[in-house]
Enzyme design. Structure first.
Site, PDB file in Angstrom:
ATOM      1  N   LYS A  60     -39.349  28.164  14.614  1.00  0.00           N
ATOM      2  CA  LYS A  60     -39.050  29.507  15.120  1.00  0.00           C
ATOM      3  C   LYS A  60     -39.613  30.480  14.097  1.00  0.00           C
ATOM      4  CE  LYS A  60     -34.661  31.809  16.260  1.00  0.00           C
ATOM      5  NZ  LYS A  60     -33.204  31.564  16.352  1.00  0.00           N
ATOM      6  N   ASP A  83     -29.653  26.139  15.951  1.00  0.00           N
ATOM      7  CA  ASP A  83     -30.693  26.839  15.207  1.00  0.00           C
ATOM      8  C   ASP A  83     -30.236  26.912  13.750  1.00  0.00           C
ATOM      9  OD1 ASP A  83     -31.468  27.314  17.850  1.00  0.00           O
ATOM     10  OD2 ASP A  83     -32.233  29.311  17.388  1.00  0.00           O
ATOM     11  N   LYS A 103     -40.185  28.349  19.262  1.00  0.00           N
ATOM     12  CA  LYS A 103     -39.274  29.378  19.766  1.00  0.00           C
ATOM     13  C   LYS A 103     -39.645  30.711  19.127  1.00  0.00           C
ATOM     14  CE  LYS A 103     -34.377  30.725  19.990  1.00  0.00           C
ATOM     15  NZ  LYS A 103     -32.974  30.294  19.839  1.00  0.00           N
TER      16      LYS A 103
HETATM   17  O1  LIG Z   1     -32.814  33.699  18.126  1.00  0.00           O
HETATM   18  C1  LIG Z   1     -32.407  34.800  18.341  1.00  0.00           C
HETATM   19  C2  LIG Z   1     -32.288  35.904  17.379  1.00  0.00           C
HETATM   20  O2  LIG Z   1     -31.126  35.876  16.643  1.00  0.00           O
HETATM   21  C3  LIG Z   1     -32.295  37.150  18.115  1.00  0.00           C
HETATM   22  O3  LIG Z   1     -32.860  38.134  17.331  1.00  0.00           O
HETATM   23  P1  LIG Z   1     -32.641  39.635  17.798  1.00  0.00           P
HETATM   24  O4  LIG Z   1     -31.188  39.915  17.553  1.00  0.00           O
HETATM   25  O5  LIG Z   1     -33.563  40.430  16.959  1.00  0.00           O
HETATM   26  O6  LIG Z   1     -32.954  39.698  19.270  1.00  0.00           O
END
Ligand SMILES: O=C[C@H](O)COP(=O)(O)O
Length: 254
Positions: free
Chosen positions: A181, A119, A210
């Site tokens: 994303k 990512d 995503k």
């Molecule tokens: O892709 C995943 C993100 O970093 C997760 O975000 P979060 O920490 O708000 O769940």
């Protein structure tokens, strides 16, 4: 790299009219949605013990992948050695304000380390400064450096107006990203179904979507899958699939 949709794997009543069935994401039990969740560990004070526990959780609950900080990829891989789990990481997280050269080097190092998933932040400051060419070139450089591993770009849509969103998504498509994303984390904006639905409609079928950012409940997971997400990134995977466990996530840690 693009995962099949949830609908592809679920046919509760073969032969029934498809449009009479509820979306499978609405009826599958939480544990069966784990395969759509990228179990994510982000933060400033992550330890080896946490990374190893995170990797074990990924295997135990059947999450799609364990996403861990770049410097800890080796530990997650070590913990999952011999098991079918996949390990991913992220580039220039969380701000995306590093140089293109640095981001490219990070992408190459992670690919050399054998990550299955990548990512990447984008330099949203370039876009907000109307430096569209630099913005697009930076994404292209990261995608090229990461090849053959596909890149999911975190587009930080909550920070953009509608015209900027269009430019942002188009630059990602033109750069050849594997996934778009909505945002990097809950601190930027909570993933909401309308944004996911916008993304699904804005990219071709060959590009995955995503959903991420502040996703902490099974209801949120169901809603973004119904809206068109192929994958969900969250720091709260265990809590989501078991109904218990701690609330984690960047919403609180940044
Ligand atoms: O892709 C995943 C993100 O970093 C997760 O975000 P979060 O920490 O708000 O769940």
């Amino acid at each position: 790299m693009v995962a099949p949709t949830v609908t592809d794997q679920f046919d509760p009543h073969p032969g029934d009219e498809p449009d009479r069935l509820p979306h499978p994401a609405l009826v599958l039990p939480p544990a069966q949605l784990a395969g759509r969740i990228q179990h994510t560990l982000v933060g400033q004070a992550i330890t080896e013990r946490q990374v190893r526990e995170h990797a074990r959780e990924c295997l135990e609950y059947g999450f799609d992948a364990a996403i861990v900080p770049p410097s800890w990829v080796w530990a997650a891989q070590d913990e999952m050695r011999g098991a079918p789990g996949r390990v991913g990481s992220f580039i220039d997280y969380p701000h995306g304000s590093g140089t293109t050269a640095g981001r490219v080097a990070e992408a190459r190092a992670l690919v050399d380390a054998g990550v299955d998933e990548l990512d990447s932040t984008v330099n949203i400051g370039y876009l907000l400064s109307s430096r569209y060419d630099e913005f697009a070139a930076d994404i292209r450089a990261v995608v090229e450096a990461a090849s053959p591993v596909g890149v999911k770009v975190m587009l930080e849509l909550p920070l953009l107006n509608p015209r900027q969103r269009e430019r942002c998504v188009q630059a990602a498509i033109d750069a050849g990203v594997a996934f778009v994303k909505n945002a990097s984390r809950g601190a930027v904006g909570i993933a909401d179904p309308s944004t996911i639905s916008y993304l699904r409609g804005a990219v071709p079928d060959s590009v995955g979507v995503k959903a991420a950012g502040g996703i902490k409940t099974i209801e949120q997971v169901r809603a973004v899958l119904v809206a068109g997400a192929d994958l969900v990134g969250t720091s709260c995977g265990v809590r989501i699939v078991t109904g218990g466990g701690p609330v984690r996530g960047s919403l609180y840690s940044y």
